[in-house]
Design a protein around this motif. Structure first.
Motif, PDB file in Angstrom:
ATOM      1  N   ILE A  75       0.727  -1.276  -0.102  1.00 49.96           N
ATOM      2  CA  ILE A  75      -0.127   0.001  -0.030  1.00 49.96           C
ATOM      3  C   ILE A  75       0.833   1.278  -0.050  1.00 49.96           C
ATOM      4  N   TYR A  83      -7.252   5.081  -0.960  1.00 44.85           N
ATOM      5  CA  TYR A  83      -7.692   3.821  -0.427  1.00 44.85           C
ATOM      6  C   TYR A  83      -8.811   3.973   0.179  1.00 44.85           C
ATOM      7  N   LYS A  84      -9.352   2.977   0.949  1.00 47.98           N
ATOM      8  CA  LYS A  84     -10.542   3.116   1.809  1.00 47.98           C
ATOM      9  C   LYS A  84     -10.052   3.519   3.060  1.00 47.98           C
ATOM     10  N   GLN A  87     -12.949   3.835   5.793  1.00 46.48           N
ATOM     11  CA  GLN A  87     -13.571   2.651   6.633  1.00 46.48           C
ATOM     12  C   GLN A  87     -12.639   2.216   7.656  1.00 46.48           C
ATOM     13  N   ALA A  88     -11.329   2.222   7.275  1.00 49.74           N
ATOM     14  CA  ALA A  88     -10.339   1.757   8.208  1.00 49.74           C
ATOM     15  C   ALA A  88     -10.280   2.535   9.493  1.00 49.74           C
ATOM     16  N   ALA A 119     -19.853  -4.421   9.674  1.00 50.04           N
ATOM     17  CA  ALA A 119     -20.140  -4.906   8.485  1.00 50.04           C
ATOM     18  C   ALA A 119     -20.920  -3.801   7.687  1.00 50.04           C
ATOM     19  N   LEU A 122     -18.465  -1.701   5.832  1.00 55.39           N
ATOM     20  CA  LEU A 122     -17.788  -2.107   5.023  1.00 55.39           C
ATOM     21  C   LEU A 122     -18.878  -2.360   3.690  1.00 55.39           C
ATOM     22  N   GLU A 124     -22.030  -3.813   4.033  1.00 52.35           N
ATOM     23  CA  GLU A 124     -23.060  -4.472   4.246  1.00 52.35           C
ATOM     24  C   GLU A 124     -24.851  -3.910   4.695  1.00 52.35           C
TER      25      GLU A 124
ATOM     26  N   MET B 220      -6.476  -4.420   8.430  1.00 57.33           N
ATOM     27  CA  MET B 220      -6.474  -3.011   8.046  1.00 57.33           C
ATOM     28  C   MET B 220      -6.029  -2.884   6.421  1.00 57.33           C
ATOM     29  N   TYR B 221      -5.175  -3.789   6.134  1.00 57.28           N
ATOM     30  CA  TYR B 221      -4.784  -3.642   4.797  1.00 57.28           C
ATOM     31  C   TYR B 221      -5.851  -4.073   3.876  1.00 57.28           C
ATOM     32  N   VAL B 223      -9.144  -3.928   4.428  1.00 56.44           N
ATOM     33  CA  VAL B 223      -9.948  -2.502   4.414  1.00 56.44           C
ATOM     34  C   VAL B 223      -9.524  -1.760   3.517  1.00 56.44           C
ATOM     35  N   LEU B 224      -8.337  -1.247   3.682  1.00 58.37           N
ATOM     36  CA  LEU B 224      -7.944  -0.294   2.738  1.00 58.37           C
ATOM     37  C   LEU B 224      -7.752  -0.736   1.122  1.00 58.37           C
ATOM     38  N   ASP B 225      -7.386  -1.947   0.955  1.00 59.29           N
ATOM     39  CA  ASP B 225      -7.331  -2.190  -0.199  1.00 59.29           C
ATOM     40  C   ASP B 225      -8.265  -3.428  -0.406  1.00 59.29           C
ATOM     41  N   PRO B 226      -9.552  -3.251  -1.071  1.00 58.75           N
ATOM     42  CA  PRO B 226     -10.478  -4.437  -1.140  1.00 58.75           C
ATOM     43  C   PRO B 226      -9.928  -5.515  -2.202  1.00 58.75           C
ATOM     44  N   ARG B 228      -7.106  -6.974  -2.174  1.00 58.66           N
ATOM     45  CA  ARG B 228      -6.401  -7.939  -1.741  1.00 58.66           C
ATOM     46  C   ARG B 228      -7.354  -8.897  -1.332  1.00 58.66           C
ATOM     47  N   ARG B 392     -16.163 -10.759   2.751  1.00 60.96           N
ATOM     48  CA  ARG B 392     -15.287  -9.560   3.314  1.00 60.96           C
ATOM     49  C   ARG B 392     -15.876  -8.927   4.134  1.00 60.96           C
ATOM     50  N   ASN B 393     -17.271  -8.348   4.054  1.00 61.31           N
ATOM     51  CA  ASN B 393     -17.962  -7.675   4.634  1.00 61.31           C
ATOM     52  C   ASN B 393     -18.130  -8.244   6.297  1.00 61.31           C
ATOM     53  N   TYR B 394     -18.387  -9.655   6.089  1.00 64.42           N
ATOM     54  CA  TYR B 394     -18.354 -10.270   7.306  1.00 64.42           C
ATOM     55  C   TYR B 394     -17.230 -10.835   8.054  1.00 64.42           C
ATOM     56  N   ILE B 396     -13.897  -9.574   7.733  1.00 68.52           N
ATOM     57  CA  ILE B 396     -13.123  -8.697   8.540  1.00 68.52           C
ATOM     58  C   ILE B 396     -13.734  -8.284   9.905  1.00 68.52           C
TER      59      ILE B 396
END
Lengths: 164, 505
Positions: A75, A83-84, A87-88, A119, A122, A124, B220-221, B223-226, B228, B392-394, B396
């Motif tokens: 990254i 990036y997101k 969210q993080a 969720a 993210l 959901e 965290m990685y 999350v930052l880069d989906p 992955r 992923r949404n679940y 993480i």
């Protein structure tokens, strides 16, 4: 200055503070009989602080020649906003909130809240799946930890479990 | 001995004891998968159940099964979600997790299962043959040798010092050692560097640090880069479960070497599976050819097989001082010693003579336990690996939740969760700048043992004289130096050769 050298600078500061404590303040409270020992509680920290300061300087001053073909970054922190990041940060905030609310709110509400909110952050949106899944998982983990393993974990807020 | 083995076989193969092994392995595997619950806590939880059985052989067989199962379960969470809840499976995640990310989770779990089985089985055979003799050798190790052994363990950092990273790896190791000095030490019994914070009185928790260094930055990685999370086995289809003949041929010598080395380290009281796994990883990395060396840390099968064989063999090895001398070699065997005493069994040199059915039944059941783990877990691998197929949404939030629970269960303290978040942020930033995080954890794990043994040796010899006066210490320190210097020397020589070739062109 590159991030790795900024980090080396911060670590250097930490090591200097650590070394100051090891060399100048730690032994003040040492009982006299211990001062006759060849090794004091500060001996190992003193050695470590000197070595760590040298290692931090080594990285900070760029003595180490980097790899000829540096591997591509997982990254790129210079373009973090691409990036997101939101969210993080939201998830980190949720983790801190979970830590603070775990005891006052009780395990089950805090856990269901954390998992649903996590969720949701993210992306959901299917609450009809999310709620039963998280409630079921929280219930199973609570049962395992509290009932099977015997580690205290209050399921509900204190005002409910203590009868108000 | 043959008579003893026959008695052991008859006891271990009774229906009750077979059920005990199967039950123990299953319980251990499932609870061991939860980050935060190591074999020590699982065995402690199972002691009342074991004592209620009444029969010492059956009770010990159950506890040994739980022990192996927990070690195996711990490596599963290390491979699948990069969350090593036990110190002895930290090294497993170095190559196991990259393999899972490359879509080879099934293969990684297969290699881990085979390596664990082989390590445990070879260990059990060695235990059967050499137990009494090895116990005498283990007694020759004093604090000076332990200190030197810890230094050899620390030489594992060389494995993470890629090109242009020696300084960073060293700095991270020293930072880990510094973090290990926070809190009350075993020898000095006075709080150090706690800054007046009560929660730091007992130091940083290992599980908190392990989760903060591995699981949290990885989450965290993700999350930052989906993108992955869509790589690897995220599709849900678990392929590539089998290992090829060439792969089996490559890892076989690693498993053989590390089973023996791990067993010998396990025999030493106080060393244990953690040191064995780090050392196994470091040794295999350092003796591998240059091109294979670069694969270590990126998904090397050898890098996965080495710590997995070594830690299981070390677990078996730690039974040598327990059964033959009555000395617990690790925290887990200390709990087992307590269980034995509660069952009116006195381990020691007389155990083999007075109660051969217990001594031999435990050894035979160790082999049996490893076999059962392999038989039970190999068919389950496709289902276990499906964890990675959870959306992923679940996935993480659940990884973060188990990370938090691991730290909470380990310390039973909500402040630990805030420390975890703080350290996790620091670890993520360190990862941005390409600082290797494994050396920090290795430094932290070995730090306290290193200082305690160093201080003991200093007190015994009234200074640093122990280094020169004890040949075994000097030898081990020399080995550590070779392990650190050799890779740098080989890299330098390769660079010079490449430079020479370029000039010739």
């Amino acid at each position: 200055m590159a991030l790795d050298r900024w980090i080396a600078l911060v670590i250097l500061m930490i090591c200097l503070a650590y070394g100051y404590a090891a060399f100048f303040t730690m032994d003040a409270a040492l009982p006299p009989f211990m001062k006759r020992n060849p090794v004091w509680p500060s001996t190992f920290p003193k050695v470590l602080s000197v070595m760590a300061v040298l290692a931090a300087l080594f990285v900070l001053l760029g003595f180490e020649k980097g790899a000829d073909d540096p591997k591509p970054m997982d990254i790129n922190y210079r373009r973090l906003t691409e990036y997101k990041l939101g969210q993080a940060l939201a998830l980190l905030g949720l983790m801190a909130a979970y830590a603070l609310l775990l005891r006052p709110a009780g395990f089950l509400p805090a856990t269901v809240g954390f998992l649903v909110a996590g969720a949701w952050v993210l992306g959901e949106r299917k609450l009809h799946i999310l709620l039963p899944v998280t409630a079921g998982a929280a219930g199973v983990v609570w049962y395992l930890v509290q009932q099977v393993l015997g580690i205290f974990l209050s399921p509900w807020p204190a005002f409910l479990t203590n009868g108000g | 001995m043959l008579e003893g083995i026959m008695v052991g076989l008859a006891t271990a193969f009774s229906l009750t004891n077979l059920l005990m092994v199967i039950g123990g392995c299953l319980i251990g595997t499932f609870i061991g998968m939860l980050p935060g619950l190591g074999p020590m806590s699982i065995i402690a939880i199972m002691i009342p159940v074991a004592i209620s059985i009444g029969d010492p052989s059956a009770a010990l067989i159950l506890l040994a099964g739980v022990y192996y199962g927990a070690i195996f379960g711990g490596s599963t969470s290390s491979i699948l979600i990069n969350a090593p809840g036990v110190a002895s499976t930290v090294a497993t995640s170095f190559d196991g997790y990259p393999l899972a990310r490359q879509g080879k989770a099934g293969k990684a779990l297969t290699v881990a299962a085979i390596a664990s089985f082989s390590g445990g089985s070879i260990g059990a055979v060695l235990l059967m043959i050499f137990a009494p003799a090895l116990a005498t050798v283990a007694l020759l190790f004093h604090s000076a040798e332990y200190f030197a052994l810890m230094v050899v363990g620390l030489s594992a950092i060389a494995a993470f010092a890629g090109s242009g990273q020696v300084g960073k790896a060293l700095l991270m190791t020293l930072l880990g050692l510094i973090m290990a000095t926070v809190g009350e030490g075993a020898l000095f019994n006075m709080p150090r560097f706690t800054m007046g914070i009560m929660d730091l009185q007992s130091g940083f928790g290992f599980i908190t640090l392990a989760m903060a260094m591995f699981a949290l930055p990885e989450a965290m990685y993700l999350v930052l880069d989906p993108s992955r999370s869509s790589s690897g086995s995220g599709s849900g289809e678990i392929k590539d479960l089998r290992i090829t003949k060439a792969e089996a041929k490559a890892i076989a010598p690693v498993i053989g070497r590390q089973s023996i080395q791990g067993f010998l380290i396990g025999v030493l009281p106080g060393a244990g599976a953690t040191i064995a796994s780090f050392l196994g990883y470091a040794v295999e990395r350092n003796i591998a050819p240059k091109e294979e060396q670069e694969q270590f840390g990126k998904g090397s099968l050898k890098g996965l097989a080495a710590p997995e064989s070594a830690n299981n063999a070390a677990c078996t090895g730690s039974f040598v001082p327990l059964l033959t001398l009555g000395i617990p070699g690790s925290g887990t065997t200390a709990i087992l010693l307590g269980a034995l005493i509660a069952l009116n069994v006195s381990p020691g040199p007389r155990l083999m003579v007075d109660e051969p059915q217990i001594f031999w039944a435990v050894i035979i059941s160790m082999y049996l336990g490893n076999l059962i783990l392999l038989i039970l877990n190999l068919p389950l691998i496709p289902y276990i690996a499906k964890v990675l197929a959870v959306p992923r949404n679940y996935l993480i939030p659940f990884i973060l939740f188990f990370t938090l629970m691991g730290a909470y269960i380990g310390q039973n303290n909500a402040t630990e969760l805030l420390i975890l978040v703080g350290l996790g942020i620091c670890a993520t930033v360190l990862r941005f700048a390409d600082y290797p995080l494994a050396p920090l954890l290795i430094g932290f794990i070995l730090g306290r043992m290193l200082e305690d043994n160093f201080a003991r040796s200093m007190q015994l010899y009234d200074g640093l004289g122990f280094i020169l006066e004890r040949p075994m210490t000097l030898g081990l320190l020399g080995l550590a130096l070779i392990l650190v210097v050799l890779p740098s020397y080989r890299a330098r020589r390769a660079r010079l050769r490449a430079g020479g070739a370029a000039d010739a062109d």
